[in-house]
Design an enzyme around this catalytic site. Structure first.
Site, short mmCIF file in Angstrom:
data_model
loop_
_atom_site.label_atom_id
_atom_site.label_comp_id
_atom_site.label_asym_id
_atom_site.label_seq_id
_atom_site.Cartn_x
_atom_site.Cartn_y
_atom_site.Cartn_z
N GLU A 311 38.23 -21.51 -4.17
CA GLU A 311 37.38 -21.89 -5.33
C GLU A 311 36.01 -22.31 -4.81
OE1 GLU A 311 40.01 -25.04 -6.77
OE2 GLU A 311 40.80 -23.64 -8.26
N CYS A 407 42.51 -29.14 -14.58
CA CYS A 407 41.35 -30.01 -14.42
C CYS A 407 40.29 -29.71 -15.46
CB CYS A 407 40.78 -29.85 -13.02
SG CYS A 407 40.54 -28.14 -12.52
#
Lengths: 649, 649
Positions: A311, A407
């Protein structure tokens, strides 16, 4: 900075804050309680009930699952500040009671290590997110205290922060480490600001100062752990310090590397500390990292992170549109950071990036119903490739209900419910009022003992005309202050038109991208700030290979995209003319009402192509078309189909 | 088909066969013996020595490491056929002796299961490659027998094949399975052809027939194994039958899926069996799969496999240039398959694909020194992305010395050393002679009792003029047969010019893409076949998104590319004009001598671009350039740099 009270009153944004209040927050509460059918369970509340001794069972979800509850509470705190809601407050109070029950005697708070690995606290800072979760509880406590005046959660986190302050540091017997996922650094600054306790500021600075020192803490910890990992069985290879931005002392960093959310959370804290401590080296590092991130590693939508793998950032100008990551949380972190950079120095480029990320990457991550979210925000989607090419499996053409690693949705909720904090800065005891964002709102501040209220009216996204009205405290005639209005980077003419009380003002001063009007303001003064919205074709830096020979459409701060629903497929057949005669109009029927941009282009005429033949001599044939583009923030709200931001031109 | 003897005599190809003979084969022998400094060790010979009881130690390398030795022996067999070399033959004989010593009493031969997991034979057909390795030994044995007349390895593999024939099948007590990596199916056909033993043909057909039947063998086997995998620790998810092409009975398959090498090896055997058994359903499946693979899932270079993930096909028209796989072995397998399709039916499209894969993807995989190889053959390379974006880590900008999984280098060697088998087909007892490829060579066959020799002279890649000379056995005046000359798909005019003994022949018959000339040939007859090489811009099907708005350059069968060394960087700044005034010339200095194509285009003028700004309003500026392209097969032989096949147009 002077504290000001800001309330949003804006047609466009009110619909979002109402969505957050009435849908997102309640929906996420259901999710935290595992009551969303067909969505992956969260386990977050259940973990707390187990840790509190109210229920038997195993820990569930990610090692950082606690943070979802924290982010939800933070969003609730922000929301209650503007919209009292006794029922919601009761739910939140009960959740806070539960957190209190789950906190250990010494202040320790983390359900994973309480339930699943007691005795292993602080042994895997690299991967286990303990300080990260603590950071989110601190942010939640500050927001909840500011929103409700209630101290219970604040007391809980102060006890936790005090424990951490004792455990970590450079003194003998202390752990000389820091968290694998930065977050507590920025949270401790907030805790310092709300409590006035300097030790929290010092603790934040300790974490920032210690990061990147040699020998690398995470590598040594990994050795001590027997070279194992929380995430995979067996022994693992040496941790890569770049992933966690601890490859260099932070003051020596210049290039954004590694996991992009970790990076921008850290840069946010660095900017905070630079401001509060006057640390020039820290400020210079922030400025270098800002230039690199936003000048060379940011998508036009305000997305950051070019690869799914870790990521992460990759390297300068590597911004692939289809294997992109551009995680929602990373753009939110970029907004946090931009906000702090604006406080360090009021430069319009910080607000430009903040606005770009907000109106495009972040807003586009949520569906119009507030119940579906993108984690990855692509600039090019071919649904069949997402389904059948594993290299694009992370790029979803349809927003998802909830994620195992969830998240992003609560991060969107806490940002949107605290958006009022991003619009203004009032500096030098009211001497200058900066309007960073064009969002209808009301801000109140004190200037030389006089209470001033500035009302902003904005018609974005339909129109770029902004109006400010000055109101002074009763029986006050005048207040002398400087109004600083941002000239956004999407305004392409020489200077925006400024009209005060019906009269055009030509001689305003420009400073760092802000028009500054110093005046002895009277009650009822009206300032018009005219920023005509014009659809434009935008090019990317020639080193951005993925956008070479292409153009994107932008209207004001809004990046546009074409969808299969409007333009057919394959979208790759479509190209724009350099002079595309772009025209914009509001379509009240489309996607709940939005400004559509149309333009001239052509589509490859493939009717002649022989079936089953992949290649043949070039013989360009095209038919003229009028394409239709919609704002990026609205993509993916119809039938799943192709979507493109960059079009051949 | 009638057996013919073919010898290559061609300037271009001789340099490659000499490279294989003098460099690749000796180098690979060193590699198999772990004597290449800086390369990953092979362990292949060492494993055999351990299995033979000549050395102590652990098995090393991949579970299929044996196959590297087998492929090397196969290449040696082919090479010895044309170039006797006592020293090389002695090395090979010793290796064969070693293989004999490693073979078990009952015929079993596999060093992994002999050394590392004795007693676990045939328990993991899905992953352990036992039958695959057996297949490669069979192919090696056939080639070595044909090249040297020596039977020892042939006897070894017959014993092995007889063991397998007893173990596998539908009778009670037999294992009703098949190999996770197809290979033995096509090898058994060769063994049948060289021995005449029908049981080998039946065994091949059994494997093909059984594949894809329900319940799925691999899933049941995985359950029996306790859901474990050879490759990763712990339990694993259900095997995906598409990966191994056992998702459907093969006769019902229409779309190329899964691991691309496995797929084309299987299709090769299917085509063999369709021909030898007259199985119409099998033939129809081959034709459907061919149309899909080559019409919708093949790169212009003849590469197949669009993703690293599973080294696999993805879906129709998904041919990304930069995250591409296009494994060397897969293109070689495509050539195997095309060769068999030509035997099923002489259609020029099969030879077109064979030629495309050979001259581009396969030839480009090997460095000019014969010691470095690409496994992945990209169409677009940005070296910094290969280094810093993990999504492109598999795309190497520089050929590697040897691979841990080193299937490709020996596969190139065995193909290039047996290339003589790909040029002609002689059918109906000499009634028709097909010239599929334009490679200087001599073929000898019998026609009605007369021995005919056909000499081909080709000047590829410098010129497309091909000349055939007929020679008849002494004291024979005439031989009546049909000469079938392929009209390649890169010939773009109406009909190629045909000249016989100096006289233009206009009335030749076209059949399935072949010009057919029936004639009573006399000794010394000369046929000229004129295929002018013209550089052309080629377009891709509009559904191939990755090539939309782009063109590739092709000259005869050669695909071209631009490199940073000739054109600067970023190559993405470069675009071609539709009328590019392409011109080709031979440059004797460049890369050992090659035909260069130059043309008109433009490059984005980025000198005006402000430093540190990623986006700005479009204002196209370009400067005219004359670009320079080189044949794809020569790319990456200079300084590492960017490379592009598809260019904006």
């Amino acid at each position: 900075m002077t504290k000001s009270q800001v309330h949003i009153q804006d047609d466009f944004w009110n619909s979002y804050s109402e969505l957050v209040r009435q849908t997102v927050i309640p929906y996420q509460w259901e999710a935290l309680n595992d009551r969303i059918e067909g969505a992956e369970p969260s386990y977050a509340i259940r973990n707390f009930r187990i840790a509190a001794g109210l229920e038997d069972g195993e820990f569930g979800g990610m090692v950082f699952q606690d943070s979802d509850l924290a982010k939800w509470l933070e969003a609730v705190g922000h929301s209650l500040r503007h919209h009292p809601d006794p029922e919601l407050e009761k739910l939140a109070d009960e959740a806070i009671d539960l957190i209190g029950l789950a906190q250990q005697e010494n202040g320790y708070l983390n359900t994973y290590f309480t339930v699943k690995e007691p005795g292993r606290q602080w042994t895997n800072l690299h991967e286990a997110h303990e300080l990260y979760c603590a950071g989110h509880f601190i942010e939640a406590a500050v927001a909840y205290y500011e929103g409700t005046g209630k101290r219970k959660l604040l007391d809980i986190v102060c006890k936790l922060a005090d424990l951490i302050d004792g455990v970590f540091g450079t003194n003998p017997g202390q752990i000389r480490g820091y968290c694998g996922h930065q977050e507590i650094e920025l949270a401790l600054v907030k805790l310092y600001q709300v409590t006035g306790e300097e030790r929290y500021l010092h603790l934040s600075r300790y974490f920032i100062d210690e990061r990147g020192s040699e020998p690398n803490y995470f590598i040594e910890e990994w050795e001590r752990r027997g070279r194992t990992s929380h995430w995979v069985p067996g022994t693992t290879s040496t941790p890569n310090p770049e992933y966690n931005q601890c490859h260099l002392p932070v003051r020596e960093q210049s290039i954004a590397v590694g996991h992009s959310v970790r990076a921008v959370y850290m840069y946010t804290a660095m900017a905070d500390l630079a401001l509060l401590t006057g640390d020039a080296k820290l400020r210079e590092a922030c400025e270098r990292l800002w230039a690199n991130t936003t000048g060379k590693q940011m998508y036009i939508t305000g997305g950051i992170g070019s690869t799914h793998n870790g990521e992460a950032f990759t390297f300068d100008y590597d911004l692939p549109n289809d294997t992109v990551y551009a995680e929602t949380c990373a753009s939110i972190g970029l907004i946090f950071w931009a906000r702090r950079m604006l406080r360090l120095e009021a430069k319009s480029e910080y607000a430009d990036v903040m606005e770009r990320a907000l109106y495009n990457n972040v807003l586009g991550s949520m569906s119009k119903d507030g119940k579906h979210f993108f984690y990855v925000n692509p600039l090019e989607v071919w649904p069949e490739a997402s389904a059948k090419n594993p290299d694009k499996r992370h790029v979803k053409p349809v927003r998802q209900k909830w994620f195992g690693c969830s998240c992003c949705p609560p991060n969107v909720a806490r940002l949107l419910s605290s958006l009022n904090e991003y619009i203004y800065d009032v500096s030098n005891e009211g001497a200058t009022v900066y309007a960073h964002l064009f969002i209808g709102s009301e801000t109140t501040f004190e200037r030389a003992g006089v209470q001033v209220t500035l009302r902003q009216r904005s018609e974005l996204p339909r129109d770029g005309r902004v109006e400010f009205t000055v109101s002074l405290q009763e029986q006050t005639e005048n207040a002398a202050f400087e109004l600083a209005l941002r000239v956004p980077n999407w305004f392409q003419s020489v200077r925006p038109q400024l009209i005060i009380n019906g009269q055009t003002v030509l001689n305003y001063r420009m400073d760092n991208g802000y028009a500054k009007i110093e005046r002895n303001w009277a009650d009822g003064d009206i300032v018009e700030w005219l920023l005509p919205l014009e659809a434009k074709l935008i090019a990317a830096h020639p080193h951005i290979r993925a956008a070479a020979g292409k153009a994107a459409i932008q209207l004001g701060p809004f990046v546009y995209c074409v969808e299969e629903a409007d333009n057919g497929a394959p979208l790759a057949s479509l190209s724009l003319f350099e002079n595309s005669n772009l025209s914009a109009h509001f379509d009240p029927q489309l996607l709940g009402g939005c400004v559509v941009v149309e333009g001239d282009g052509q589509a490859a005429a493939d009717s002649e192509w022989p079936e089953g033949q992949a290649y043949r001599p070039l013989a360009k044939q095209a038919r003229p078309i009028r394409f239709k583009a919609i704002p990026y923030y609205l993509w993916g709200n119809r039938e799943p189909g192709e979507m493109n931001v960059w079009l051949r031109c």
